[in-house]
Scaffold this motif. Sequence first.
Motif, PDB file in Angstrom:
ATOM      1  N   CYS A 297       8.684  48.613  32.448  1.00 22.78           N
ATOM      2  CA  CYS A 297       8.710  47.770  31.241  1.00 22.78           C
ATOM      3  C   CYS A 297       9.254  46.375  31.543  1.00 22.78           C
ATOM      4  O   CYS A 297       8.725  45.368  31.048  1.00 22.78           O
ATOM      5  CB  CYS A 297       9.551  48.433  30.153  1.00 22.78           C
ATOM      6  N   LEU A 298      10.305  46.296  32.351  1.00 23.27           N
ATOM      7  CA  LEU A 298      10.856  44.988  32.713  1.00 23.27           C
ATOM      8  C   LEU A 298       9.847  44.152  33.490  1.00 23.27           C
ATOM      9  O   LEU A 298       9.701  42.945  33.251  1.00 23.27           O
ATOM     10  CB  LEU A 298      12.134  45.168  33.540  1.00 23.27           C
ATOM     11  N   VAL A 299       9.141  44.781  34.416  1.00 19.68           N
ATOM     12  CA  VAL A 299       8.118  44.063  35.182  1.00 19.68           C
ATOM     13  C   VAL A 299       7.007  43.571  34.258  1.00 19.68           C
ATOM     14  O   VAL A 299       6.553  42.419  34.364  1.00 19.68           O
ATOM     15  CB  VAL A 299       7.543  44.961  36.297  1.00 19.68           C
ATOM     16  N   LEU A 300       6.567  44.426  33.338  1.00 21.28           N
ATOM     17  CA  LEU A 300       5.512  44.032  32.405  1.00 21.28           C
ATOM     18  C   LEU A 300       5.955  42.864  31.535  1.00 21.28           C
ATOM     19  O   LEU A 300       5.188  41.916  31.300  1.00 21.28           O
ATOM     20  CB  LEU A 300       5.124  45.226  31.518  1.00 21.28           C
ATOM     21  N   ILE A 301       7.194  42.912  31.052  1.00 22.31           N
ATOM     22  CA  ILE A 301       7.719  41.813  30.217  1.00 22.31           C
ATOM     23  C   ILE A 301       7.725  40.511  31.006  1.00 22.31           C
ATOM     24  O   ILE A 301       7.277  39.462  30.514  1.00 22.31           O
ATOM     25  CB  ILE A 301       9.138  42.152  29.723  1.00 22.31           C
ATOM     26  N   GLY A 302       8.209  40.569  32.226  1.00 22.03           N
ATOM     27  CA  GLY A 302       8.277  39.360  33.045  1.00 22.03           C
ATOM     28  C   GLY A 302       6.922  38.793  33.385  1.00 22.03           C
ATOM     29  O   GLY A 302       6.673  37.582  33.243  1.00 22.03           O
TER      30      GLY A 302
END
Length: 311
Positions: A297-302
Amino acid sequence: MQSQNTQTSRDALIGALMVLAAAVTVSSKAIMVKIAYAYAEPFPVDASTLIALRMAFSAPFFIALAIWARASDSVPKISSYDAWVIALMGIMGGYVPMLLDFAGLVYVTAGLERIILYIYPTIVILLSAAMFKHRIGKRVYFALLATYAGVALAVGHDVLIVKSGSAETILGASLVAASAVAYAAYLIASGRLIPRVGASLFTAYTMLAATAASAAHYGSTSHQVKILHLPTQVYLLSMLMAVVATVFPAILLNVGIHKIGSSKAALISSIGPVSTIFLASIFLGEDITLLQLAGTCLVLIGVLAISLGKK
């Protein structure tokens, strides 16, 4: 008017489904590679052998694309300099990232591989900032922080949960990250050449150059088991990689972007890392944990913060 709106809505739905299918089929590549390695375990099959098979099955499609593109009246004349540049980019930007990626998949899970590869837009930003003095704003700093924190969580997941060995996991993650860097550099360079050559011809020629590079690399190295003496499943998986995870998604993505635009396509394509995680769970038995999902999720947000911010 109502009929026109209905047609527009239908086109948007078809385009969205095409982009979704492209994202899922591209995600299946890592699954196929891992399964091929498993089938070939009694036989020492390395990354160069598997890539040579994949590109051999892909080559007829790229030849057909080149013929189709050359048939257009608007095809620009390619100078000898551009031809050499295209060949070099096919090797360094087409074959080398594949080789690093396939080599990394020997050591890391399919889920981690897709998460790391997905960070290439952030690498494009960093390389552009270093090479062309592009300014990095607060939004980009936030995106970079989120992305690499997510990657750290994903790597930590494989070290702590999967327990595949910290040294092997770091080695595999480093190889895949190097693949992402090479691909990002390829994108930056291609952005300056595609307008002169045309997208279809550029794609066909660079991929054919990558095919030649894969054949040359395979032929120049010694192999205990020859490419024609592998299990039947390895050939079938290589063909699926060529059609389902290479040619098929490229066509679907291009048509989908034409129908719905690149911003919406970027949003839909973000399903890629998630679909890899679930496909890996189904076909490879890889566990799905909260730590892994949090990192994803963090990678997708970034990545989405950067990709959508550029539109």
